[in-house]
Write an enzyme that holds these catalytic residues in place. Structure first.
Site, PDB file in Angstrom:
ATOM      1  CE1 TYR A   1      -3.861   2.179   0.240  1.00  0.00           C
ATOM      2  CE2 TYR A   1      -3.066   2.925   2.237  1.00  0.00           C
ATOM      3  CZ  TYR A   1      -4.133   3.131   1.469  1.00  0.00           C
ATOM      4  OH  TYR A   1      -4.255   3.873   1.096  1.00  0.00           O
TER       5      TYR A   1
ATOM      6  NE  ARG B   1     -10.824   1.151   7.241  1.00  0.00           N
ATOM      7  CZ  ARG B   1     -10.325   2.343   6.273  1.00  0.00           C
ATOM      8  NH1 ARG B   1      -9.382   3.041   5.835  1.00  0.00           N
ATOM      9  NH2 ARG B   1     -11.472   1.786   5.242  1.00  0.00           N
TER      10      ARG B   1
ATOM     11  CE  LYS C   1      -3.628   5.148  -2.902  1.00  0.00           C
ATOM     12  NZ  LYS C   1      -4.319   5.580  -3.064  1.00  0.00           N
TER      13      LYS C   1
ATOM     14  NE  ARG D   1      -0.855   6.526  10.131  1.00  0.00           N
ATOM     15  CZ  ARG D   1      -0.791   5.546   9.715  1.00  0.00           C
ATOM     16  NH1 ARG D   1      -2.780   5.590   9.640  1.00  0.00           N
ATOM     17  NH2 ARG D   1      -1.015   4.831   9.284  1.00  0.00           N
TER      18      ARG D   1
ATOM     19  CG  ASP E   1       1.828  -1.120  24.438  1.00  0.00           C
ATOM     20  OD1 ASP E   1       1.118  -0.039  23.306  1.00  0.00           O
ATOM     21  OD2 ASP E   1       3.131  -0.211  25.153  1.00  0.00           O
TER      22      ASP E   1
ATOM     23  CD  GLN F   1      -1.339   0.236  19.410  1.00  0.00           C
ATOM     24  OE1 GLN F   1      -0.798   0.682  20.384  1.00  0.00           O
ATOM     25  NE2 GLN F   1      -2.374  -0.229  18.516  1.00  0.00           N
TER      26      GLN F   1
ATOM     27  CG  ASP G   1      -0.074  -0.822  14.265  1.00  0.00           C
ATOM     28  OD1 ASP G   1      -0.775  -1.908  13.899  1.00  0.00           O
ATOM     29  OD2 ASP G   1      -0.352   0.325  14.703  1.00  0.00           O
TER      30      ASP G   1
HETATM   31  N1  UDP Z   1      -6.706  -1.285  15.878  1.00  0.00           N
HETATM   32  C1  UDP Z   1      -6.817  -2.165  16.728  1.00  0.00           C
HETATM   33  N2  UDP Z   1      -7.053  -3.064  17.280  1.00  0.00           N
HETATM   34  C2  UDP Z   1      -8.172  -3.280  16.148  1.00  0.00           C
HETATM   35  C3  UDP Z   1      -8.100  -2.949  15.335  1.00  0.00           C
HETATM   36  C4  UDP Z   1      -6.868  -1.352  14.866  1.00  0.00           C
HETATM   37  O1  UDP Z   1      -5.809  -1.524  18.045  1.00  0.00           O
HETATM   38  O2  UDP Z   1      -9.244  -4.069  16.346  1.00  0.00           O
HETATM   39  C5  UDP Z   1      -4.993  -0.926  16.162  1.00  0.00           C
HETATM   40  C6  UDP Z   1      -4.473  -0.872  15.174  1.00  0.00           C
HETATM   41  O3  UDP Z   1      -3.235  -1.280  15.330  1.00  0.00           O
HETATM   42  C7  UDP Z   1      -3.678   0.760  14.974  1.00  0.00           C
HETATM   43  C8  UDP Z   1      -4.349   1.675  14.651  1.00  0.00           C
HETATM   44  O4  UDP Z   1      -5.619   0.359  15.126  1.00  0.00           O
HETATM   45  O5  UDP Z   1      -2.854   1.098  15.256  1.00  0.00           O
HETATM   46  C9  UDP Z   1      -5.081   1.578  13.562  1.00  0.00           C
HETATM   47  O6  UDP Z   1      -5.373   0.888  13.080  1.00  0.00           O
HETATM   48  P1  UDP Z   1      -5.952   0.818  11.363  1.00  0.00           P
HETATM   49  O7  UDP Z   1      -6.394  -0.913  10.963  1.00  0.00           O
HETATM   50  O8  UDP Z   1      -7.685   1.510  11.517  1.00  0.00           O
HETATM   51  O9  UDP Z   1      -5.783   2.208  10.698  1.00  0.00           O
HETATM   52  P2  UDP Z   1      -4.134   2.630  10.512  1.00  0.00           P
HETATM   53  O10 UDP Z   1      -4.050   3.554  11.125  1.00  0.00           O
HETATM   54  O11 UDP Z   1      -2.788   1.311  10.901  1.00  0.00           O
HETATM   55  O12 UDP Z   1      -4.368   2.340   8.858  1.00  0.00           O
END
Ligand code: UDP
Length: 334
Positions: A169, A210, A173, A299, A230, A233, A295
Protein backbone atom coordinates in the site's frame (compact mmCIF):
# COMPACT_ATOMS: atom_id res chain seq x y z
CA UNK A 1 -18.43 29.05 -31.12
CA UNK A 2 -18.09 29.02 -34.96
CA UNK A 3 -14.54 29.36 -36.23
CA UNK A 4 -13.86 31.37 -39.37
CA UNK A 5 -11.35 29.97 -41.80
CA UNK A 6 -7.60 29.70 -41.61
CA UNK A 7 -6.67 33.11 -40.18
CA UNK A 8 -7.36 32.15 -36.59
CA UNK A 9 -4.91 29.78 -34.93
CA UNK A 10 -6.11 26.20 -34.89
CA UNK A 11 -7.41 25.36 -31.45
CA UNK A 12 -5.77 22.50 -29.66
CA UNK A 13 -8.02 19.66 -28.59
CA UNK A 14 -8.36 21.00 -25.05
CA UNK A 15 -9.61 24.38 -26.28
CA UNK A 16 -12.11 22.68 -28.58
CA UNK A 17 -13.45 20.68 -25.71
CA UNK A 18 -13.70 23.75 -23.52
CA UNK A 19 -15.62 25.67 -26.18
CA UNK A 20 -18.38 23.05 -26.22
CA UNK A 21 -18.44 22.59 -22.48
CA UNK A 22 -21.86 22.71 -20.85
CA UNK A 23 -22.64 24.50 -17.65
CA UNK A 24 -22.46 21.43 -15.35
CA UNK A 25 -18.90 20.25 -14.75
CA UNK A 26 -18.25 16.54 -15.24
CA UNK A 27 -16.35 14.59 -12.58
CA UNK A 28 -15.03 11.05 -12.76
CA UNK A 29 -14.52 9.36 -9.39
CA UNK A 30 -12.55 6.12 -9.38
CA UNK A 31 -13.45 4.04 -6.34
CA UNK A 32 -16.77 5.87 -6.38
CA UNK A 33 -18.60 3.05 -4.57
CA UNK A 34 -16.12 3.00 -1.70
CA UNK A 35 -16.36 4.62 1.72
CA UNK A 36 -14.74 7.95 0.81
CA UNK A 37 -15.41 7.79 -2.94
CA UNK A 38 -19.16 7.56 -2.37
CA UNK A 39 -19.14 10.51 0.06
CA UNK A 40 -17.21 12.49 -2.54
CA UNK A 41 -19.78 11.56 -5.20
CA UNK A 42 -22.56 12.91 -2.95
CA UNK A 43 -20.67 16.15 -2.38
CA UNK A 44 -20.00 16.63 -6.12
CA UNK A 45 -23.67 16.06 -6.99
CA UNK A 46 -24.57 18.65 -4.32
CA UNK A 47 -22.12 21.03 -6.00
CA UNK A 48 -23.95 20.57 -9.32
CA UNK A 49 -21.48 18.24 -11.03
CA UNK A 50 -22.42 15.39 -13.31
CA UNK A 51 -20.64 12.40 -11.84
CA UNK A 52 -19.35 9.16 -13.34
CA UNK A 53 -18.28 6.67 -10.67
CA UNK A 54 -16.00 3.79 -11.62
CA UNK A 55 -15.47 0.88 -9.25
CA UNK A 56 -14.73 -2.84 -9.56
CA UNK A 57 -16.51 -3.45 -6.23
CA UNK A 58 -13.61 -5.44 -4.76
CA UNK A 59 -13.83 -3.43 -1.54
CA UNK A 60 -16.52 -0.91 -2.56
CA UNK A 61 -20.23 -1.67 -2.43
CA UNK A 62 -23.29 -0.72 -4.49
CA UNK A 63 -25.02 -0.15 -1.16
CA UNK A 64 -22.99 3.06 -0.83
CA UNK A 65 -24.46 4.49 -4.04
CA UNK A 66 -27.88 2.85 -4.23
CA UNK A 67 -29.57 6.07 -3.08
CA UNK A 68 -28.39 7.62 -6.38
CA UNK A 69 -30.21 5.15 -8.63
CA UNK A 70 -32.28 7.09 -11.14
CA UNK A 71 -30.40 10.35 -10.60
CA UNK A 72 -29.83 11.66 -14.16
CA UNK A 73 -26.60 13.40 -13.10
CA UNK A 74 -25.07 10.13 -11.89
CA UNK A 75 -23.68 7.17 -13.77
CA UNK A 76 -21.97 4.07 -12.44
CA UNK A 77 -19.52 1.94 -14.42
CA UNK A 78 -18.35 -1.34 -12.96
CA UNK A 79 -14.77 -1.57 -14.15
CA UNK A 80 -11.30 -2.27 -12.86
CA UNK A 81 -9.47 1.04 -13.13
CA UNK A 82 -6.22 -0.75 -14.05
CA UNK A 83 -7.79 -1.43 -17.45
CA UNK A 84 -8.04 1.16 -20.23
CA UNK A 85 -10.63 3.80 -19.38
CA UNK A 86 -12.65 5.02 -22.32
CA UNK A 87 -15.33 7.60 -21.74
CA UNK A 88 -17.30 9.43 -24.36
CA UNK A 89 -17.66 13.19 -23.91
CA UNK A 90 -15.93 15.83 -21.85
CA UNK A 91 -14.49 15.37 -18.38
CA UNK A 92 -13.43 18.29 -16.20
CA UNK A 93 -12.17 16.56 -13.05
CA UNK A 94 -10.73 13.11 -12.34
CA UNK A 95 -10.66 12.10 -8.67
CA UNK A 96 -8.58 8.94 -8.23
CA UNK A 97 -9.82 7.20 -5.09
CA UNK A 98 -9.77 3.54 -6.13
CA UNK A 99 -7.70 1.33 -3.81
CA UNK A 100 -8.07 -1.14 -0.99
CA UNK A 101 -7.38 1.06 2.02
CA UNK A 102 -7.64 -0.95 5.22
CA UNK A 103 -4.67 -3.00 6.46
CA UNK A 104 -6.54 -6.31 6.30
CA UNK A 105 -7.78 -5.51 2.77
CA UNK A 106 -4.37 -4.76 1.39
CA UNK A 107 -2.84 -7.71 3.24
CA UNK A 108 -5.37 -9.90 1.46
CA UNK A 109 -5.04 -8.10 -1.90
CA UNK A 110 -1.38 -7.05 -2.11
CA UNK A 111 -1.05 -7.37 -5.89
CA UNK A 112 -4.33 -5.61 -6.65
CA UNK A 113 -3.26 -2.86 -4.25
CA UNK A 114 0.05 -2.41 -6.06
CA UNK A 115 -1.68 -2.55 -9.44
CA UNK A 116 -4.34 0.04 -8.67
CA UNK A 117 -1.73 2.43 -7.24
CA UNK A 118 0.53 2.03 -10.26
CA UNK A 119 -1.39 0.90 -13.35
CA UNK A 120 -4.67 2.36 -12.07
CA UNK A 121 -3.09 5.75 -11.43
CA UNK A 122 -1.51 5.59 -14.88
CA UNK A 123 -4.88 4.92 -16.54
CA UNK A 124 -6.63 7.63 -14.51
CA UNK A 125 -3.91 10.13 -15.41
CA UNK A 126 -4.18 9.06 -19.04
CA UNK A 127 -7.90 9.82 -18.92
CA UNK A 128 -7.22 13.26 -17.41
CA UNK A 129 -4.62 13.95 -20.09
CA UNK A 130 -6.90 12.87 -22.94
CA UNK A 131 -9.74 15.03 -21.65
CA UNK A 132 -7.69 18.04 -20.49
CA UNK A 133 -9.14 17.43 -17.03
CA UNK A 134 -7.78 18.36 -13.61
CA UNK A 135 -6.60 15.35 -11.59
CA UNK A 136 -6.55 14.64 -7.86
CA UNK A 137 -4.80 11.68 -6.25
CA UNK A 138 -6.10 10.30 -2.96
CA UNK A 139 -2.77 9.60 -1.31
CA UNK A 140 -2.28 8.67 2.31
CA UNK A 141 -0.47 9.26 5.58
CA UNK A 142 0.89 5.73 5.01
CA UNK A 143 3.50 7.25 2.70
CA UNK A 144 5.16 8.47 5.93
CA UNK A 145 5.38 4.84 7.10
CA UNK A 146 6.26 4.51 10.81
CA UNK A 147 7.14 8.17 11.06
CA UNK A 148 10.24 9.49 12.80
CA UNK A 149 8.95 13.05 12.53
CA UNK A 150 5.94 14.02 14.60
CA UNK A 151 3.47 15.48 13.78
CA UNK A 152 3.89 14.71 10.10
CA UNK A 153 4.56 17.66 7.81
CA UNK A 154 4.31 17.32 4.04
CA UNK A 155 8.06 17.83 3.60
CA UNK A 156 8.85 14.67 5.61
CA UNK A 157 9.94 11.86 3.27
CA UNK A 158 8.86 8.99 5.47
CA UNK A 159 10.12 5.76 6.99
CA UNK A 160 8.66 2.86 5.02
CA UNK A 161 9.57 -0.83 5.10
CA UNK A 162 9.28 -1.60 1.39
CA UNK A 163 9.19 -5.37 1.90
CA UNK A 164 6.93 -5.48 4.96
CA UNK A 165 3.21 -6.36 4.89
CA UNK A 166 2.15 -2.72 4.50
CA UNK A 167 4.74 -2.06 1.78
CA UNK A 168 2.26 -2.90 -1.00
CA UNK A 169 0.00 0.00 0.00
CA UNK A 170 2.65 2.48 1.10
CA UNK A 171 4.82 1.98 -1.97
CA UNK A 172 1.92 1.96 -4.44
CA UNK A 173 0.85 5.35 -3.11
CA UNK A 174 4.42 6.66 -3.12
CA UNK A 175 4.76 5.53 -6.73
CA UNK A 176 1.40 7.13 -7.51
CA UNK A 177 2.56 10.47 -6.11
CA UNK A 178 5.72 10.27 -8.24
CA UNK A 179 3.67 9.44 -11.35
CA UNK A 180 1.31 12.35 -10.72
CA UNK A 181 4.22 14.76 -10.47
CA UNK A 182 5.77 13.29 -13.64
CA UNK A 183 2.49 13.82 -15.54
CA UNK A 184 2.31 17.33 -14.17
CA UNK A 185 5.87 18.15 -15.22
CA UNK A 186 5.94 16.25 -18.51
CA UNK A 187 2.38 16.76 -19.78
CA UNK A 188 1.48 19.96 -17.96
CA UNK A 189 -1.61 18.40 -16.39
CA UNK A 190 -3.18 20.25 -13.49
CA UNK A 191 -2.71 17.86 -10.59
CA UNK A 192 -3.45 17.77 -6.88
CA UNK A 193 -2.29 15.33 -4.17
CA UNK A 194 -4.10 14.89 -0.86
CA UNK A 195 -2.53 12.83 1.92
CA UNK A 196 -5.47 11.40 3.81
CA UNK A 197 -5.07 10.59 7.51
CA UNK A 198 -7.32 8.17 9.42
CA UNK A 199 -10.93 8.94 8.55
CA UNK A 200 -14.15 7.43 9.85
CA UNK A 201 -17.89 7.70 9.40
CA UNK A 202 -20.95 6.04 7.90
CA UNK A 203 -20.31 3.56 5.03
CA UNK A 204 -17.15 2.08 6.52
CA UNK A 205 -17.38 -1.69 6.18
CA UNK A 206 -18.18 -3.29 9.49
CA UNK A 207 -15.63 -6.05 8.83
CA UNK A 208 -12.87 -4.01 7.19
CA UNK A 209 -10.64 -4.57 10.23
CA UNK A 210 -9.98 -0.91 10.87
CA UNK A 211 -10.10 0.24 14.42
CA UNK A 212 -13.30 2.32 14.19
CA UNK A 213 -15.66 -0.40 12.86
CA UNK A 214 -13.84 -3.02 14.97
CA UNK A 215 -14.24 -1.18 18.28
CA UNK A 216 -17.74 0.14 17.54
CA UNK A 217 -19.10 -3.28 16.56
CA UNK A 218 -17.40 -4.98 19.52
CA UNK A 219 -18.75 -2.36 21.94
CA UNK A 220 -22.28 -2.60 20.52
CA UNK A 221 -22.26 -6.39 20.80
CA UNK A 222 -20.90 -6.25 24.37
CA UNK A 223 -17.74 -8.06 23.23
CA UNK A 224 -14.22 -7.17 24.43
CA UNK A 225 -12.48 -4.40 22.47
CA UNK A 226 -9.36 -5.85 20.83
CA UNK A 227 -6.54 -3.38 21.45
CA UNK A 228 -3.43 -4.27 19.44
CA UNK A 229 -0.07 -4.11 21.23
CA UNK A 230 -0.15 -2.20 24.51
CA UNK A 231 -2.46 0.39 22.95
CA UNK A 232 0.06 3.22 23.31
CA UNK A 233 0.26 3.76 19.55
CA UNK A 234 -1.55 6.91 18.44
CA UNK A 235 -3.87 7.94 15.63
CA UNK A 236 -5.88 11.08 14.85
CA UNK A 237 -9.39 10.55 13.48
CA UNK A 238 -11.14 12.82 10.99
CA UNK A 239 -14.87 12.66 10.30
CA UNK A 240 -15.63 11.91 6.64
CA UNK A 241 -17.55 15.13 5.83
CA UNK A 242 -14.62 17.24 7.08
CA UNK A 243 -12.21 15.24 4.96
CA UNK A 244 -14.31 15.53 1.81
CA UNK A 245 -14.62 19.27 2.32
CA UNK A 246 -10.83 19.63 2.54
CA UNK A 247 -10.36 17.52 -0.57
CA UNK A 248 -12.95 19.48 -2.55
CA UNK A 249 -11.22 22.72 -1.58
CA UNK A 250 -7.86 21.28 -2.62
CA UNK A 251 -9.10 20.29 -6.07
CA UNK A 252 -10.50 23.78 -6.58
CA UNK A 253 -7.29 25.43 -5.32
CA UNK A 254 -4.08 26.05 -7.27
CA UNK A 255 -1.84 23.91 -5.05
CA UNK A 256 0.13 21.23 -6.88
CA UNK A 257 2.17 19.91 -3.94
CA UNK A 258 0.81 17.39 -1.41
CA UNK A 259 -1.50 18.62 1.33
CA UNK A 260 -2.27 16.69 4.52
CA UNK A 261 -5.96 16.48 5.36
CA UNK A 262 -6.90 15.01 8.72
CA UNK A 263 -7.92 15.88 12.23
CA UNK A 264 -4.93 16.68 14.48
CA UNK A 265 -6.58 15.54 17.73
CA UNK A 266 -4.35 12.60 18.67
CA UNK A 267 -5.33 9.67 20.90
CA UNK A 268 -3.66 6.44 22.00
CA UNK A 269 -5.63 3.33 21.06
CA UNK A 270 -6.43 2.75 24.74
CA UNK A 271 -7.85 6.29 24.97
CA UNK A 272 -9.75 5.69 21.76
CA UNK A 273 -11.21 2.41 23.06
CA UNK A 274 -12.44 4.29 26.14
CA UNK A 275 -13.97 6.99 23.96
CA UNK A 276 -15.87 4.31 22.01
CA UNK A 277 -17.08 2.71 25.22
CA UNK A 278 -18.34 6.08 26.45
CA UNK A 279 -20.03 6.88 23.12
CA UNK A 280 -21.81 3.53 22.94
CA UNK A 281 -22.51 3.22 26.69
CA UNK A 282 -20.80 -0.18 26.56
CA UNK A 283 -19.38 -2.04 29.54
CA UNK A 284 -17.02 -4.11 27.35
CA UNK A 285 -13.53 -4.86 28.65
CA UNK A 286 -10.34 -4.16 26.73
CA UNK A 287 -8.30 -7.19 25.66
CA UNK A 288 -4.77 -6.90 24.30
CA UNK A 289 -3.72 -8.68 21.10
CA UNK A 290 -0.34 -8.78 19.31
CA UNK A 291 0.63 -5.62 17.45
CA UNK A 292 0.65 -6.20 13.67
CA UNK A 293 4.06 -5.89 12.00
CA UNK A 294 5.12 -2.33 11.09
CA UNK A 295 2.06 -0.79 12.75
CA UNK A 296 2.99 2.93 12.96
CA UNK A 297 3.64 3.98 16.57
CA UNK A 298 2.39 7.53 16.16
CA UNK A 299 0.43 9.51 13.63
CA UNK A 300 -0.88 13.04 13.64
CA UNK A 301 -1.20 15.39 10.68
CA UNK A 302 0.37 18.81 10.69
CA UNK A 303 -2.40 20.72 8.89
CA UNK A 304 -0.72 24.13 8.75
CA UNK A 305 -0.66 24.02 4.93
CA UNK A 306 -4.31 23.00 4.63
CA UNK A 307 -5.30 25.83 6.96
CA UNK A 308 -3.25 28.40 5.08
CA UNK A 309 -3.83 27.31 1.49
CA UNK A 310 -7.39 26.00 1.69
CA UNK A 311 -8.75 27.93 4.66
CA UNK A 312 -9.77 24.52 5.95
CA UNK A 313 -9.91 23.00 9.41
CA UNK A 314 -12.00 20.11 10.75
CA UNK A 315 -15.37 21.09 12.20
CA UNK A 316 -16.79 17.81 13.54
CA UNK A 317 -15.46 16.73 16.94
CA UNK A 318 -14.95 13.10 17.94
CA UNK A 319 -18.08 12.96 20.09
CA UNK A 320 -20.37 14.20 17.31
CA UNK A 321 -18.61 12.13 14.63
CA UNK A 322 -18.86 8.96 16.69
CA UNK A 323 -22.54 9.62 17.35
CA UNK A 324 -23.25 9.73 13.60
CA UNK A 325 -21.05 6.69 12.95
CA UNK A 326 -22.62 4.62 15.72
CA UNK A 327 -26.08 5.48 14.39
CA UNK A 328 -25.06 4.09 10.99
CA UNK A 329 -23.54 0.93 12.45
CA UNK A 330 -26.62 0.45 14.63
CA UNK A 331 -28.52 -0.94 11.64
CA UNK A 332 -25.66 -3.25 10.62
CA UNK A 333 -24.37 -4.77 13.83
CA UNK A 334 -27.20 -7.11 14.90
N1 UDP B 1 -6.19 -1.51 16.08
C1 UDP B 1 -6.54 -2.06 17.31
N2 UDP B 1 -7.55 -2.97 17.34
C2 UDP B 1 -8.25 -3.36 16.24
C3 UDP B 1 -7.92 -2.77 15.00
C4 UDP B 1 -6.87 -1.86 14.95
O1 UDP B 1 -5.94 -1.74 18.36
O2 UDP B 1 -9.16 -4.20 16.37
C5 UDP B 1 -5.11 -0.52 16.05
C6 UDP B 1 -4.04 -0.78 14.99
O3 UDP B 1 -3.04 -1.64 15.50
C7 UDP B 1 -3.53 0.63 14.74
C8 UDP B 1 -4.75 1.52 14.98
O4 UDP B 1 -5.67 0.71 15.70
O5 UDP B 1 -2.52 0.96 15.66
C9 UDP B 1 -5.42 1.97 13.71
O6 UDP B 1 -5.59 0.86 12.89
P1 UDP B 1 -6.42 0.88 11.52
O7 UDP B 1 -6.42 -0.51 11.00
O8 UDP B 1 -7.73 1.53 11.74
O9 UDP B 1 -5.61 1.84 10.54
P2 UDP B 1 -4.09 2.25 10.35
O10 UDP B 1 -4.00 3.60 10.94
O11 UDP B 1 -3.17 1.29 11.08
O12 UDP B 1 -3.90 2.21 8.89
Amino acid sequence: MPRSGSKKPKPNSTQTRRSVRRSAPVSVVTGGAGFLGSHLVDRLLDEGHRVIAIDNLVTGSVENIQHLAGNPSFRFIKQDVTEFLYLHGPVDYVWHFASPASPIDYLELPIQTLKVGSLGTHKALGLAKAKGARFLLASTSEIYGDPLVHPQTEDYWGNVNTIGPRGCYDESKRFAEALVMAYHREHDIQTRIVRIFNTYGPRMRLNDGRVVPAFVSQAMRGKPLTVFGDGSQTRSFCFCSDLIDGIYRLMMSREIYPVNIGNPVELTMVEFARAIKAATGSKSKLVFRPLPQDDPKQRRPDITRAKRLLKWAPQVGLEEGLKRTIKYFGSKVF
